[in-house]
Write a protein that holds these residues in place. Sequence first.
Motif, PDB file in Angstrom:
ATOM      1  N   ARG A   1       1.250  -1.082  -0.113  1.00  0.00           N
ATOM      2  CA  ARG A   1      -0.355  -0.282  -0.021  1.00  0.00           C
ATOM      3  C   ARG A   1       0.735   1.475  -0.135  1.00  0.00           C
ATOM      4  NH1 ARG A   1      -1.598   4.011   1.778  1.00  0.00           N
ATOM      5  NH2 ARG A   1      -0.078   3.617   4.373  1.00  0.00           N
ATOM      6  N   ILE A   2       1.538   1.016   1.326  1.00  0.00           N
ATOM      7  CA  ILE A   2       3.028   1.871   0.926  1.00  0.00           C
ATOM      8  C   ILE A   2       3.754   2.509  -0.510  1.00  0.00           C
ATOM      9  CG2 ILE A   2       4.838   3.440   2.119  1.00  0.00           C
ATOM     10  CD1 ILE A   2       4.184   1.852   4.549  1.00  0.00           C
ATOM     11  N   THR A   3       3.653   1.442  -0.616  1.00  0.00           N
ATOM     12  CA  THR A   3       4.383   2.221  -2.634  1.00  0.00           C
ATOM     13  C   THR A   3       3.362   1.916  -3.221  1.00  0.00           C
ATOM     14  OG1 THR A   3       5.965   0.044  -1.584  1.00  0.00           O
ATOM     15  CG2 THR A   3       6.491   0.176  -4.114  1.00  0.00           C
ATOM     16  N   ALA A   4       2.308   1.909  -3.387  1.00  0.00           N
ATOM     17  CA  ALA A   4       1.656   2.583  -4.342  1.00  0.00           C
ATOM     18  C   ALA A   4       0.884   4.088  -4.284  1.00  0.00           C
ATOM     19  CB  ALA A   4       0.143   1.153  -4.278  1.00  0.00           C
ATOM     20  N   GLU A   5       1.326   4.616  -2.658  1.00  0.00           N
ATOM     21  CA  GLU A   5       0.990   5.518  -2.433  1.00  0.00           C
ATOM     22  C   GLU A   5       1.926   6.590  -3.042  1.00  0.00           C
ATOM     23  OE1 GLU A   5      -1.886   7.407  -0.931  1.00  0.00           O
ATOM     24  OE2 GLU A   5      -2.825   5.614  -1.888  1.00  0.00           O
ATOM     25  N   TRP A   6       2.713   5.856  -2.989  1.00  0.00           N
ATOM     26  CA  TRP A   6       4.592   6.743  -3.414  1.00  0.00           C
ATOM     27  C   TRP A   6       4.068   7.047  -5.054  1.00  0.00           C
ATOM     28  CZ3 TRP A   6       6.869   9.794  -0.175  1.00  0.00           C
ATOM     29  CH2 TRP A   6       7.196   9.702   0.923  1.00  0.00           C
ATOM     30  N   ASN A   7       3.992   6.066  -5.812  1.00  0.00           N
ATOM     31  CA  ASN A   7       3.745   6.086  -7.129  1.00  0.00           C
ATOM     32  C   ASN A   7       2.782   6.958  -7.494  1.00  0.00           C
ATOM     33  OD1 ASN A   7       6.374   4.385  -7.203  1.00  0.00           O
ATOM     34  ND2 ASN A   7       4.945   2.342  -7.741  1.00  0.00           N
ATOM     35  N   LYS A   8       1.766   6.763  -6.991  1.00  0.00           N
ATOM     36  CA  LYS A   8       0.780   7.814  -6.709  1.00  0.00           C
ATOM     37  C   LYS A   8       1.140   9.308  -6.708  1.00  0.00           C
ATOM     38  CE  LYS A   8      -3.514   4.659  -5.933  1.00  0.00           C
ATOM     39  NZ  LYS A   8      -4.051   4.282  -4.711  1.00  0.00           N
ATOM     40  N   LYS A   9       1.696   9.685  -5.829  1.00  0.00           N
ATOM     41  CA  LYS A   9       2.059  10.770  -5.490  1.00  0.00           C
ATOM     42  C   LYS A   9       3.544  11.142  -6.912  1.00  0.00           C
ATOM     43  CE  LYS A   9       1.361  10.312  -1.044  1.00  0.00           C
ATOM     44  NZ  LYS A   9       2.250  10.616   0.548  1.00  0.00           N
ATOM     45  N   SER A  10       3.675  10.535  -7.092  1.00  0.00           N
ATOM     46  CA  SER A  10       5.127  10.509  -7.666  1.00  0.00           C
ATOM     47  C   SER A  10       4.267  10.932  -9.501  1.00  0.00           C
ATOM     48  CB  SER A  10       6.287   9.048  -8.115  1.00  0.00           C
ATOM     49  OG  SER A  10       7.033   9.288  -6.795  1.00  0.00           O
ATOM     50  N   GLY A  11       3.480  10.196  -9.848  1.00  0.00           N
ATOM     51  CA  GLY A  11       2.714  10.382 -11.342  1.00  0.00           C
ATOM     52  C   GLY A  11       3.875   9.824 -12.610  1.00  0.00           C
TER      53      GLY A  11
END
Length: 291
Positions: free
Chosen positions: A113-123
């Motif tokens: 979940r944390i990794t996916a959240e970082w990727n969403k923020k990274s765009g």
Amino acid sequence: MVLISGLCMQIASLMLTGCSWREKKAEDFVSETSIFSWEEEYILPEMEDDVEKAMEKLNCKAVYQQISQEAEETQVLDYLKRRKEKGQRVYYLAGASDWGVEEDGASMLEAVRITAEWNKKSGTEGGFAGIVFDVEPYLLEEWDDNQESCMEQYAANCIQAYQSAREEKLAVIICIPNFYDRIGLSALLEKIIEEGCDGIAVMNYNKKNEAGQIEEELRLAEKYGKGILNITEMQMQGYHGLTEENTYYDDGFEAVADSWEKLKAKYSYKRLGFSWHYLRPCLQLMEAESE
């Protein structure tokens, strides 16, 4: 010293044509030459020269970076952006021994979940290619009481986390020791490789018989078309009980290159890759060699 594999050359070609890892299956990249990085300080801009020096000298296309939950968002996003600009992939490095025996697999799922959240923020600016789980249940006290039960729970947690990661288009690499098959856990090891990851990273930390120590793991990886990374220890002797038999610190980088070439000659599997353990001792060794 040439350590770039045929796979890495293919990746370079893809980059030249504008194809990013997000446009390919993430699991296609798990066998790139990589390096572990346990200290969070290396995500900072002032450490960029050191990071790039190691990545270039050691021909690494991927870095497995540990990042704490307290890390500043701007620092993480900037680091991911810099790695993307250099054509390098980053994997979220996470794990603890007790994660392997949690009945609900909560910690491994939380890492996804944390990794996916970082990727969403990274765009489109960057992001994590996947997760490297360093979960070592054999270090727990309960392991001595019931190895098979612990390994069964660990396998179930790996499979659950992998299913979640696939939904997020994240590759999963599972770190394992080189002895599960030798202590009667081959069936559960096979289950993890078949259903719980895109690749395994084998801590092959004994120089006496490196090829023989990963023979079963490589056979299973090839059977299921998964990646396999041979990890080489570079810490100085004395740390964590390491002896001359366990680490290449005194042997140097050329000795590692020779070791890897012998493994590639022994095993022709195209998804065999290599990884350095880890960034800080490699930098220390580079400094020592330059003196």
